[in-house]
Design an enzyme around this catalytic site. Structure first.
Site, PDB file in Angstrom:
ATOM      1  N   GLY A   1       0.582  -1.306   0.045  1.00  0.00           N
ATOM      2  CA  GLY A   1       0.028  -0.132  -0.069  1.00  0.00           C
ATOM      3  C   GLY A   1       0.986   1.253   0.017  1.00  0.00           C
ATOM      4  O   GLY A   1       0.284   2.314   0.451  1.00  0.00           O
TER       5      GLY A   1
ATOM      6  N   HIS B   1       0.138   1.361 -13.088  1.00  0.00           N
ATOM      7  CA  HIS B   1       0.885   0.343 -13.861  1.00  0.00           C
ATOM      8  C   HIS B   1       2.420   0.634 -13.682  1.00  0.00           C
ATOM      9  O   HIS B   1       2.710   1.801 -14.273  1.00  0.00           O
ATOM     10  CB  HIS B   1       0.403  -0.040 -15.025  1.00  0.00           C
ATOM     11  CG  HIS B   1       1.143  -1.449 -15.639  1.00  0.00           C
ATOM     12  ND1 HIS B   1       1.173  -2.712 -15.127  1.00  0.00           N
ATOM     13  CD2 HIS B   1       2.131  -1.318 -16.487  1.00  0.00           C
ATOM     14  CE1 HIS B   1       1.765  -3.601 -15.538  1.00  0.00           C
ATOM     15  NE2 HIS B   1       2.835  -2.913 -16.544  1.00  0.00           N
TER      16      HIS B   1
ATOM     17  N   GLU C   1     -12.257  -3.252 -20.531  1.00  0.00           N
ATOM     18  CA  GLU C   1     -12.224  -4.979 -20.461  1.00  0.00           C
ATOM     19  C   GLU C   1     -10.840  -5.429 -20.825  1.00  0.00           C
ATOM     20  O   GLU C   1     -10.688  -6.587 -20.918  1.00  0.00           O
ATOM     21  CB  GLU C   1     -13.350  -5.344 -21.245  1.00  0.00           C
ATOM     22  CG  GLU C   1     -12.997  -5.063 -22.794  1.00  0.00           C
ATOM     23  CD  GLU C   1     -13.350  -3.593 -23.102  1.00  0.00           C
ATOM     24  OE1 GLU C   1     -13.716  -2.726 -22.503  1.00  0.00           O
ATOM     25  OE2 GLU C   1     -13.136  -3.449 -24.532  1.00  0.00           O
TER      26      GLU C   1
HETATM   27  C1  GAR Z   1       3.075  -0.972  -7.469  1.00  0.00           C
HETATM   28  O1  GAR Z   1       4.425  -0.931  -8.073  1.00  0.00           O
HETATM   29  C2  GAR Z   1       1.892  -0.963  -8.637  1.00  0.00           C
HETATM   30  O2  GAR Z   1       2.253  -0.006  -9.648  1.00  0.00           O
HETATM   31  C3  GAR Z   1       1.912  -2.189  -8.827  1.00  0.00           C
HETATM   32  O3  GAR Z   1       2.084  -3.072  -7.778  1.00  0.00           O
HETATM   33  C4  GAR Z   1       2.810  -2.354  -6.805  1.00  0.00           C
HETATM   34  C5  GAR Z   1       1.930  -2.324  -5.554  1.00  0.00           C
HETATM   35  O4  GAR Z   1       2.795  -1.550  -4.561  1.00  0.00           O
HETATM   36  N1  GAR Z   1       0.780  -2.666  -9.746  1.00  0.00           N
HETATM   37  C6  GAR Z   1       0.876  -3.417 -10.520  1.00  0.00           C
HETATM   38  O5  GAR Z   1       1.807  -4.135 -10.896  1.00  0.00           O
HETATM   39  C7  GAR Z   1      -0.524  -3.623 -11.430  1.00  0.00           C
HETATM   40  N2  GAR Z   1      -0.239  -4.314 -12.845  1.00  0.00           N
HETATM   41  P1  GAR Z   1       2.190  -0.813  -3.277  1.00  0.00           P
HETATM   42  O6  GAR Z   1       1.205  -2.070  -2.522  1.00  0.00           O
HETATM   43  O7  GAR Z   1       3.257  -0.437  -2.401  1.00  0.00           O
HETATM   44  O8  GAR Z   1       1.372   0.429  -3.748  1.00  0.00           O
END
Ligand code: GAR
Length: 202
Positions: free
Chosen positions: A14, A112, A150
């Site tokens: 988070g 992302h 989607e």
């Molecule tokens: C972040 O780097 C986010 O961009 C990625 O997961 C991580 C979560 O970190 N999301 C993805 O890869 C979505 N496809 P966080 O829980 O510390 O925010």
């Protein structure tokens, strides 16, 4: 004018949720209010961050609810109850079905950790994205905030920020740099932009 009510969907640590909480405290986000955090993982640290900030939390897991359809139905019920206007996917690592995304056109955004269309789509999440970028040998990577439709990672791009890859980077080091130099500022800025759009339509 009423502020847009925001739900943040999370799965893990988070840090992006924390960036949103901090941005709201500083007024970077002023057209929306963080109103609910939903985790699809029991015990995710993101839940503690939300509780510390006084934001209501819910944990909804596919396993406990018995599959994707009841899982999404439970999310929809919570979003209705809390009168949510905008859904922010902040490290939410479960793919939502078309039935779900079609209910909320231009009302779901996602962060992302790459420059879409590179290293995105099914199977590209978290550290895997940075592993793939390093394997390919790109010299620039970054982060993207986009609307969710989607197609996984296929919706309209809202903001992007490039980040340099450096010699000797490991996936973990690169992940951290992309967060610090791109994600943590990009997501709050994009959230404010979309909240303003929502407020103007009210
Ligand atoms: C972040 O780097 C986010 O961009 C990625 O997961 C991580 C979560 O970190 N999301 C993805 O890869 C979505 N496809 P966080 O829980 O510390 O925010």
């Amino acid at each position: 004018m009423r502020r847009a009510r925001i739900a943040v969907l999370v799965s893990g640590g988070g840090t992006n949720l924390q960036a949103l909480i901090d941005a709201q405290a500083k007024g970077v986000i002023h057209s929306g209010e963080l109103s609910l955090v939903i985790s699809n993982c029991e015990g995710a640290y993101a839940l503690t961050r939300a509780e510390n900030a006084g934001i209501p939390t819910l944990t909804l897991t596919k396993k406990a609810l018995g599959g994707q359809t009841p899982f999404e139905a439970a999310i929809i019920k919570a979003l209705d109850e809390y009168q949510i206007d905008l859904i922010v996917l902040a490290g939410f690592l479960s793919i939502l079905t078309e039935d779900f995304t079609a209910r909320y056109p231009r009302r779901i955004i996602n962060i992302h950790p790459s420059l879409i269309p590179a290293f995105c789509g099914k199977g590209y999440y978290g550290l895997r994205v940075h592993e793939a970028a390093l394997e390919r040998g790109v010299k620039l990577t970054g982060a993207t905030v986009h609307f969710v439709n989607e197609i996984p990672d296929g919706g309209e791009i809202i903001l992007q920020q490039a980040v340099a890859v450096q010699a000797g980077d490991t996936p973990e080091v690169l992940q951290r740099r992309v967060m610090e130099e791109a994600e943590w500022s990009l997501l709050p800025r994009a959230t404010e932009i979309v909240c303003q759009e929502i407020c103007e339509q009210k």
